[in-house]
Write a protein that holds these residues in place. Structure first.
Motif, PDB file in Angstrom:
ATOM      1  N   GLY A  17       2.890  -6.945   2.809  1.00  0.00           N
ATOM      2  CA  GLY A  17       1.863  -7.976   2.958  1.00  0.00           C
ATOM      3  C   GLY A  17       1.263  -8.293   1.615  1.00  0.00           C
ATOM      4  O   GLY A  17       1.741  -7.820   0.572  1.00  0.00           O
ATOM      5  N   ARG A  18       0.211  -9.079   1.625  1.00  0.00           N
ATOM      6  CA  ARG A  18      -0.356  -9.534   0.361  1.00  0.00           C
ATOM      7  C   ARG A  18      -1.476  -8.603  -0.080  1.00  0.00           C
ATOM      8  O   ARG A  18      -2.294  -8.176   0.714  1.00  0.00           O
ATOM      9  CB  ARG A  18      -0.906 -10.937   0.539  1.00  0.00           C
ATOM     10  CG  ARG A  18       0.201 -11.941   0.665  1.00  0.00           C
ATOM     11  CD  ARG A  18      -0.277 -13.270   1.180  1.00  0.00           C
ATOM     12  NE  ARG A  18       0.805 -14.230   1.056  1.00  0.00           N
ATOM     13  CZ  ARG A  18       0.920 -15.060   0.031  1.00  0.00           C
ATOM     14  NH1 ARG A  18       0.010 -15.088  -0.906  1.00  0.00           N
ATOM     15  NH2 ARG A  18       1.928 -15.891  -0.028  1.00  0.00           N
ATOM     16  N   ALA A  19      -1.456  -8.315  -1.374  1.00  0.00           N
ATOM     17  CA  ALA A  19      -2.517  -7.480  -1.920  1.00  0.00           C
ATOM     18  C   ALA A  19      -3.134  -8.190  -3.112  1.00  0.00           C
ATOM     19  O   ALA A  19      -2.578  -9.165  -3.605  1.00  0.00           O
ATOM     20  CB  ALA A  19      -1.952  -6.128  -2.360  1.00  0.00           C
ATOM     21  N   ARG A  20      -4.284  -7.694  -3.554  1.00  0.00           N
ATOM     22  CA  ARG A  20      -4.858  -8.278  -4.761  1.00  0.00           C
ATOM     23  C   ARG A  20      -4.097  -7.744  -5.974  1.00  0.00           C
ATOM     24  O   ARG A  20      -3.671  -6.584  -5.969  1.00  0.00           O
ATOM     25  CB  ARG A  20      -6.342  -7.938  -4.825  1.00  0.00           C
ATOM     26  CG  ARG A  20      -7.164  -8.833  -3.899  1.00  0.00           C
ATOM     27  CD  ARG A  20      -8.637  -8.756  -4.232  1.00  0.00           C
ATOM     28  NE  ARG A  20      -9.190  -7.434  -3.937  1.00  0.00           N
ATOM     29  CZ  ARG A  20      -9.606  -7.069  -2.697  1.00  0.00           C
ATOM     30  NH1 ARG A  20      -9.535  -7.913  -1.688  1.00  0.00           N
ATOM     31  NH2 ARG A  20     -10.107  -5.882  -2.496  1.00  0.00           N
TER      32      ARG A  20
ATOM     33  N   VAL B  29       7.997 -13.067  -4.463  1.00  0.00           N
ATOM     34  CA  VAL B  29       8.201 -12.713  -3.054  1.00  0.00           C
ATOM     35  C   VAL B  29       6.901 -12.831  -2.258  1.00  0.00           C
ATOM     36  O   VAL B  29       6.859 -12.443  -1.078  1.00  0.00           O
ATOM     37  CB  VAL B  29       8.770 -11.285  -2.909  1.00  0.00           C
ATOM     38  CG1 VAL B  29      10.113 -11.174  -3.607  1.00  0.00           C
ATOM     39  CG2 VAL B  29       7.803 -10.242  -3.483  1.00  0.00           C
ATOM     40  N   GLY B  30       5.862 -13.321  -2.870  1.00  0.00           N
ATOM     41  CA  GLY B  30       4.604 -13.476  -2.143  1.00  0.00           C
ATOM     42  C   GLY B  30       3.942 -12.150  -1.823  1.00  0.00           C
ATOM     43  O   GLY B  30       3.298 -12.001  -0.782  1.00  0.00           O
ATOM     44  N   GLY B  31       4.088 -11.177  -2.708  1.00  0.00           N
ATOM     45  CA  GLY B  31       3.492  -9.861  -2.459  1.00  0.00           C
ATOM     46  C   GLY B  31       2.041  -9.784  -2.895  1.00  0.00           C
ATOM     47  O   GLY B  31       1.334  -8.837  -2.549  1.00  0.00           O
ATOM     48  N   VAL B  32       1.570 -10.730  -3.663  1.00  0.00           N
ATOM     49  CA  VAL B  32       0.176 -10.718  -4.089  1.00  0.00           C
ATOM     50  C   VAL B  32      -0.462 -12.059  -3.727  1.00  0.00           C
ATOM     51  O   VAL B  32       0.217 -13.065  -3.566  1.00  0.00           O
ATOM     52  CB  VAL B  32       0.038 -10.479  -5.613  1.00  0.00           C
ATOM     53  CG1 VAL B  32       0.304  -9.041  -5.959  1.00  0.00           C
ATOM     54  CG2 VAL B  32       0.955 -11.408  -6.379  1.00  0.00           C
ATOM     55  N   THR B  33      -1.752 -12.020  -3.633  1.00  0.00           N
ATOM     56  CA  THR B  33      -2.454 -13.264  -3.280  1.00  0.00           C
ATOM     57  C   THR B  33      -3.275 -13.757  -4.472  1.00  0.00           C
ATOM     58  O   THR B  33      -3.812 -12.951  -5.246  1.00  0.00           O
ATOM     59  CB  THR B  33      -3.375 -13.023  -2.066  1.00  0.00           C
ATOM     60  OG1 THR B  33      -4.155 -14.195  -1.878  1.00  0.00           O
ATOM     61  CG2 THR B  33      -4.301 -11.838  -2.295  1.00  0.00           C
ATOM     62  N   GLY B  34      -3.274 -15.054  -4.639  1.00  0.00           N
ATOM     63  CA  GLY B  34      -4.049 -15.632  -5.726  1.00  0.00           C
ATOM     64  C   GLY B  34      -5.473 -15.997  -5.303  1.00  0.00           C
ATOM     65  O   GLY B  34      -6.286 -16.391  -6.125  1.00  0.00           O
ATOM     66  N   GLU B  35      -5.737 -15.862  -3.979  1.00  0.00           N
ATOM     67  CA  GLU B  35      -7.078 -16.235  -3.504  1.00  0.00           C
ATOM     68  C   GLU B  35      -8.091 -15.172  -3.912  1.00  0.00           C
ATOM     69  O   GLU B  35      -7.798 -13.971  -3.854  1.00  0.00           O
ATOM     70  CB  GLU B  35      -7.087 -16.337  -1.979  1.00  0.00           C
ATOM     71  CG  GLU B  35      -6.179 -17.429  -1.447  1.00  0.00           C
ATOM     72  CD  GLU B  35      -5.854 -17.213   0.026  1.00  0.00           C
ATOM     73  OE1 GLU B  35      -6.579 -16.449   0.687  1.00  0.00           O
ATOM     74  OE2 GLU B  35      -4.856 -17.788   0.480  1.00  0.00           O
ATOM     75  N   THR B  36      -9.227 -15.608  -4.329  1.00  0.00           N
ATOM     76  CA  THR B  36     -10.261 -14.643  -4.693  1.00  0.00           C
ATOM     77  C   THR B  36     -11.523 -14.920  -3.892  1.00  0.00           C
ATOM     78  O   THR B  36     -11.969 -16.060  -3.779  1.00  0.00           O
ATOM     79  CB  THR B  36     -10.600 -14.741  -6.192  1.00  0.00           C
ATOM     80  OG1 THR B  36     -10.774 -16.117  -6.521  1.00  0.00           O
ATOM     81  CG2 THR B  36      -9.507 -14.151  -7.057  1.00  0.00           C
TER      82      THR B  36
ATOM     83  N   ASP C 285     -14.773 -10.745  -6.248  1.00  0.00           N
ATOM     84  CA  ASP C 285     -13.449 -10.239  -6.656  1.00  0.00           C
ATOM     85  C   ASP C 285     -13.202 -10.531  -8.126  1.00  0.00           C
ATOM     86  O   ASP C 285     -13.846 -11.381  -8.726  1.00  0.00           O
ATOM     87  CB  ASP C 285     -12.359 -10.925  -5.830  1.00  0.00           C
ATOM     88  CG  ASP C 285     -12.281 -10.349  -4.434  1.00  0.00           C
ATOM     89  OD1 ASP C 285     -12.931  -9.310  -4.205  1.00  0.00           O
ATOM     90  OD2 ASP C 285     -11.596 -10.953  -3.595  1.00  0.00           O
ATOM     91  N   ARG C 286     -12.182  -9.778  -8.680  1.00  0.00           N
ATOM     92  CA  ARG C 286     -11.732 -10.089 -10.044  1.00  0.00           C
ATOM     93  C   ARG C 286     -10.966 -11.411 -10.015  1.00  0.00           C
ATOM     94  O   ARG C 286     -10.349 -11.750  -8.993  1.00  0.00           O
ATOM     95  CB  ARG C 286     -10.766  -9.023 -10.547  1.00  0.00           C
ATOM     96  CG  ARG C 286     -11.374  -7.689 -10.818  1.00  0.00           C
ATOM     97  CD  ARG C 286     -10.310  -6.799 -11.463  1.00  0.00           C
ATOM     98  NE  ARG C 286     -10.831  -5.452 -11.594  1.00  0.00           N
ATOM     99  CZ  ARG C 286     -10.497  -4.462 -10.772  1.00  0.00           C
ATOM    100  NH1 ARG C 286      -9.633  -4.665  -9.810  1.00  0.00           N
ATOM    101  NH2 ARG C 286     -11.027  -3.275 -10.921  1.00  0.00           N
ATOM    102  N   SER C 287     -10.957 -12.098 -11.142  1.00  0.00           N
ATOM    103  CA  SER C 287     -10.122 -13.297 -11.231  1.00  0.00           C
ATOM    104  C   SER C 287      -8.658 -12.870 -11.280  1.00  0.00           C
ATOM    105  O   SER C 287      -8.351 -11.708 -11.580  1.00  0.00           O
ATOM    106  CB  SER C 287     -10.479 -14.076 -12.495  1.00  0.00           C
ATOM    107  OG  SER C 287     -10.045 -13.356 -13.626  1.00  0.00           O
TER     108      SER C 287
END
Lengths: 229, 310
Positions: free
Chosen positions: A36-39, A109-116, A120-122
């Motif tokens: 899934g997606r992580a920061r 692969v979409g393993g991280v998310t760019g949404e903050t 949250d950290r940038s």
């Protein structure tokens, strides 16, 4: 010395022996980012942990792919100090390639998310911390791989033993209630630090810890190679 | 350079291979390392070349540029001959055009031109050995260390080894050669280092210690006469055999150590037109620089003048 670094990298890449650690690295990253997606910062901290044994193994292969007599020929031509340094440098360059892949991979692969969210950290800060975590793990992995190389261990069995004890030790001794955390490079503590707020002093401490560990391990390598051509 | 009280063992509790070895030699000198198998010849050479570090003692004044030709060239590498030599040239500090020039020169000189694009693992043992020689010569060595350089080489290349050594010496360098097959008769003027029981005994070059073997072709009908005349001239005839095939011509103009038979104005014993029909007699003559001409009236045929023997 640049010439020897290039010769060794060419030898490593052309034999196809480079393929095994690359595949293992991709597999580990695939498993890591499959859930899934992580920061970014948290994900990269764990990525540095799983890549630590892969980078060490890659270093051992790079150093071992050159025949013993060829290593001695290089020693005669450039001298013992440069011969050792060139091997470590070649391994570091190859390791940087793997680190670059590890940093790009989760975005593909979409393993991280760019949404903050708020607080949250940038994304940029997350990537920068991820790069830092990998750059702490890489020299330690190179040093471990060098200690496990055939030039030091002289036999395949001892080489594998040093590599696995080192890799497992870094994980086990890095657990949060470890009694002797200082014996291992700080890959696990770095990953833990990246899940929460990281203070500047903690970052500095982790960097210094990694540096001291690498210096001690490389001193051991240099000492061992004194009598092992 | 000097080896001062050099002791060496490979493992902490292993046996001493060398115990207090003490030798010195300078520019323009060549030394041959002799000894039984496993006695430590290669170890001594590797200490001199800087591959090994003495367990005790030290090696001082080693020239900066050392060329080392290992006993077995490490052919298990994913490079072509040209690519490998270029890489080794760069390692030796040669820059772009100088590397290309040096590689081309030595590839041509050692007859490796055909193999320029061939990968190292595909080479025969002798060809790989030539690549080993080439890499040591790319940068003119101040010290050339050759570990059994004649092993696996063909006749033409065997003649080349003393020539290369001569060039290194002429350039103010020194050479150290190990040999267990008596090929070093090709190196007159070499001092001899004998390794035994961990010690090295150096012996200055002697003028007339060596023996060389000259192979002659004579017509079958004249064998008895030729042998008798050779014996009468004080030479030791080793054996007479059938002539199988003419050996490949190497360097007829070789001004090598053993004086070869001089043409004699007397009645020729060899017609020279049908060499295949001629039996061959091997005669041993002293390898001293003084002319020890054969009076058997056998003209020298172009071909390897001396099959070496000690």
């Amino acid at each position: 010395m640049t010439a020897l670094v290039r010769l060794r990298l060419a030898g490593f890449l052309r034999t196809g022996r480079a393929l095994a650690p690359v595949l293992a690295g991709l597999l580990a990253l695939g498993v890591l980012y499959g859930g899934g997606r992580a920061r970014p910062a948290e994900a990269y901290g764990v990525s540095a942990v799983v890549l630590f044994p892969v980078l060490a193994w890659q270093t051992k292969i790079l150093l071992d792919v050159e025949p013993d007599v060829q290593r001695r020929l290089a020693r005669v031509v450039v001298g013992p100090v440069r011969e050792r340094a060139a091997g470590l440098l070649a391994a570091a360059v190859a390791g940087l390639g793997t680190v670059a892949v590890a940093l790009v991979f989760p975005w593909l692969v979409g393993g991280v998310t760019g949404e903050t969210g708020p607080g949250d950290r940038s994304v940029a800060a997350g990537v920068a911390l991820g790069l830092w975590a990998h750059l702490l793990a890489l020299p330690a992995a190179v040093a471990l791989g060098a200690l496990a190389s055939r030039a030091i261990t002289r036999s395949a069995g001892y080489g594998v033993a040093v590599l696995s004890v080192g890799a497992v030790g870094a994980l086990v001794l890095g657990l949060s209630d470890s009694v002797l955390p200082w014996l291992a490079p700080p890959v696990m503590p770095t990953a833990r630090a990246l899940t929460g707020d990281l203070t500047a002093s903690a970052a500095l401490l982790l960097s210094a810890w990694a540096l001291v560990w690498v210096v001690v391990a490389l001193a051991g390598y240099a000492w061992g190679r004194r009598t092992r051509a | 350079m000097r080896l001062e009280d050099v002791w060496l063992r490979y493992h902490r509790r292993g046996p001493w291979v060398l115990r207090g070895a003490e030798v010195r030699f300078g520019p323009g000198e060549v030394a041959v390392v002799l000894g039984r198998n496993g006695v430590g010849k290669s170890t001594l050479l590797q200490l001199a070349a800087g591959v090994l570090r003495p367990t005790r003692g030290r090696v001082v004044d080693r020239p900066a540029a050392v060329g080392w030709v290992p006993e077995r060239f490490p052919a298990d590498q994913p490079f072509t001959v040209g690519g490998y030599l270029t890489g080794m040239g760069r390692l030796a500090g040669l820059s772009g055009p100088a590397v290309d020039r040096a590689v081309r020169h030595w590839v041509d000189r050692l007859g490796l031109a055909r193999f320029h694009g061939v990968r190292l693992p595909e080479l025969s043992k002798g060809t790989a050995q030539k690549v080993g020689l080439a890499q040591a010569m790319l940068r003119p060595p101040g010290l050339l260390v050759l570990d059994e350089p004649w092993e696996g080489l063909d006749a033409a290349a065997r003649e080349l080894v003393p020539e290369l050594i001569g060039e290194v010496l002429a350039g103010g360098g020194a050479a150290l050669v190990s040999d267990h097959r008596g090929e070093t008769v090709r190196l007159p003027g070499a001092s001899r280092w004998t390794v035994a029981d961990g010690t090295v005994t150096a012996q200055a070059p002697t003028e007339s210690a060596g023996i060389a073997v000259v192979e002659l072709a004579v017509p079958a009908a004249g064998v008895a006469d030729a042998v008798a005349r050779l014996r009468a001239a004080g030479h030791h005839v080793l054996r007479v055999r059938d002539h199988v095939a003419p050996p490949p011509a190497t360097r007829p103009a070789e001004a090598g150590p053993p004086p070869v038979a001089r043409p004699d104005p007397g009645p020729p014993a060899v017609a020279g037109t049908d060499p295949d029909a001629a039996p061959v007699a091997g005669a041993a003559i002293p390898a001293s620089p003084a002319p020890a001409g054969l009076d058997a009236g056998v003209p020298a045929r172009p071909g390897p003048p001396a099959e070496a023997a000690r």
